[in-house]
Design a protein around this motif. Structure first.
Motif, PDB file in Angstrom:
ATOM      1  N   GLU A   1       0.832  -1.199   0.000  1.00 28.60           N
ATOM      2  CA  GLU A   1       0.000   0.000   0.000  1.00 28.60           C
ATOM      3  C   GLU A   1       0.874   1.260   0.000  1.00 28.60           C
ATOM      4  O   GLU A   1       0.609   2.218  -0.736  1.00 28.60           O
ATOM      5  CB  GLU A   1      -0.922  -0.013   1.222  1.00 28.60           C
TER       6      GLU A   1
ATOM      7  N   LEU B   1       0.570  -4.801 -10.179  1.00 29.03           N
ATOM      8  CA  LEU B   1       1.695  -4.715  -9.248  1.00 29.03           C
ATOM      9  C   LEU B   1       3.036  -4.861  -9.965  1.00 29.03           C
ATOM     10  O   LEU B   1       4.065  -4.474  -9.422  1.00 29.03           O
ATOM     11  CB  LEU B   1       1.565  -5.784  -8.156  1.00 29.03           C
TER      12      LEU B   1
ATOM     13  N   TYR C   1      -4.242  -7.574  -6.768  1.00 32.48           N
ATOM     14  CA  TYR C   1      -4.403  -6.128  -6.880  1.00 32.48           C
ATOM     15  C   TYR C   1      -5.357  -5.834  -8.017  1.00 32.48           C
ATOM     16  O   TYR C   1      -5.299  -6.469  -9.070  1.00 32.48           O
ATOM     17  CB  TYR C   1      -3.038  -5.476  -7.142  1.00 32.48           C
TER      18      TYR C   1
ATOM     19  N   ASN D   1      -6.958  -2.219  -9.835  1.00 33.31           N
ATOM     20  CA  ASN D   1      -7.154  -0.775  -9.914  1.00 33.31           C
ATOM     21  C   ASN D   1      -8.613  -0.548 -10.290  1.00 33.31           C
ATOM     22  O   ASN D   1      -9.038  -0.841 -11.406  1.00 33.31           O
ATOM     23  CB  ASN D   1      -6.218  -0.165 -10.950  1.00 33.31           C
TER      24      ASN D   1
ATOM     25  N   TYR E   1      -8.509   1.169  -4.967  1.00 29.78           N
ATOM     26  CA  TYR E   1      -8.022  -0.112  -5.476  1.00 29.78           C
ATOM     27  C   TYR E   1      -8.252  -1.199  -4.439  1.00 29.78           C
ATOM     28  O   TYR E   1      -8.390  -0.922  -3.250  1.00 29.78           O
ATOM     29  CB  TYR E   1      -6.534  -0.047  -5.854  1.00 29.78           C
TER      30      TYR E   1
ATOM     31  N   LEU F   1      -6.654  -4.611  -2.741  1.00 28.82           N
ATOM     32  CA  LEU F   1      -5.383  -5.283  -2.494  1.00 28.82           C
ATOM     33  C   LEU F   1      -5.644  -6.314  -1.412  1.00 28.82           C
ATOM     34  O   LEU F   1      -6.144  -5.972  -0.342  1.00 28.82           O
ATOM     35  CB  LEU F   1      -4.331  -4.260  -2.051  1.00 28.82           C
TER      36      LEU F   1
END
Length: 162
Positions: free
Chosen positions: A62, A79, A98, A100, A123, A125
């Motif tokens: 993060e 990533l 991950y 977006n 996002y 994660l």
């Protein structure tokens, strides 16, 4: 003086020189129970340590994502665009997931809470947890052991605790 002579002289003490089979079995049973408790405790502590490690890794990623955002004024698409982040694996050997949200068409892949509200606006994660499986809503059985980032970073932890 031979042992037989000593035992003949003190017959009431002859029983004190040996261990009965019942005493031996009782001792082995106690040792076995203690071993089972120790192994169970170690497994619980190991699982807790893995969750803490995944939480720390997510917070580290993060931070890398936020630093990249300040540089490029957008979050990366994967990533792989962040040096070192793509190589990180969770404690169970799986890559961190991950997404977006700005680049997603529709909200089907976005992680959702029990009210089917998206967990984040920037996002997603997360780690898929011990079982290595995950689905979008946190209420699904496959997602209960996931380590998630929610509330745009306000919460990072076990999905079942969110």
């Amino acid at each position: 003086m031979p042992l037989a002579a000593i035992l003949a002289r003190f017959p009431h003490q002859a029983r004190l020189f040996g261990v009965t089979l019942i005493e031996l079995l009782l001792s082995l049973t106690i040792v076995g129970i203690l071993a089972i408790v120790a192994v169970a405790s170690y497994g619980f502590l190991r699982e807790k340590q893995d969750i803490i490690q995944a939480t720390t890794d997510i917070q580290t990623i993060e931070g890398l994502l936020e630093r990249d955002f300040t540089t490029h004024n957008r979050y990366p698409d994967s990533l792989a665009e962040i040096p070192g982040a793509a190589a990180l694996r969770d404690p169970w050997g799986n890559p961190y997931q991950y997404l977006n949200i700005a680049t997603v068409k529709g909200k089907g892949k976005v992680r959702k809470d029990h009210n089917l509200v998206p967990l984040n606006t920037d996002y997603d994660l997360y780690s898929m947890g011990k079982d290595g499986r995950s689905v979008s809503p946190l209420t699904a059985k496959a997602s209960r052991d996931d380590i998630v980032r929610a509330n745009n970073g306000g919460f990072v932890g076990l999905a079942s605790d969110y």
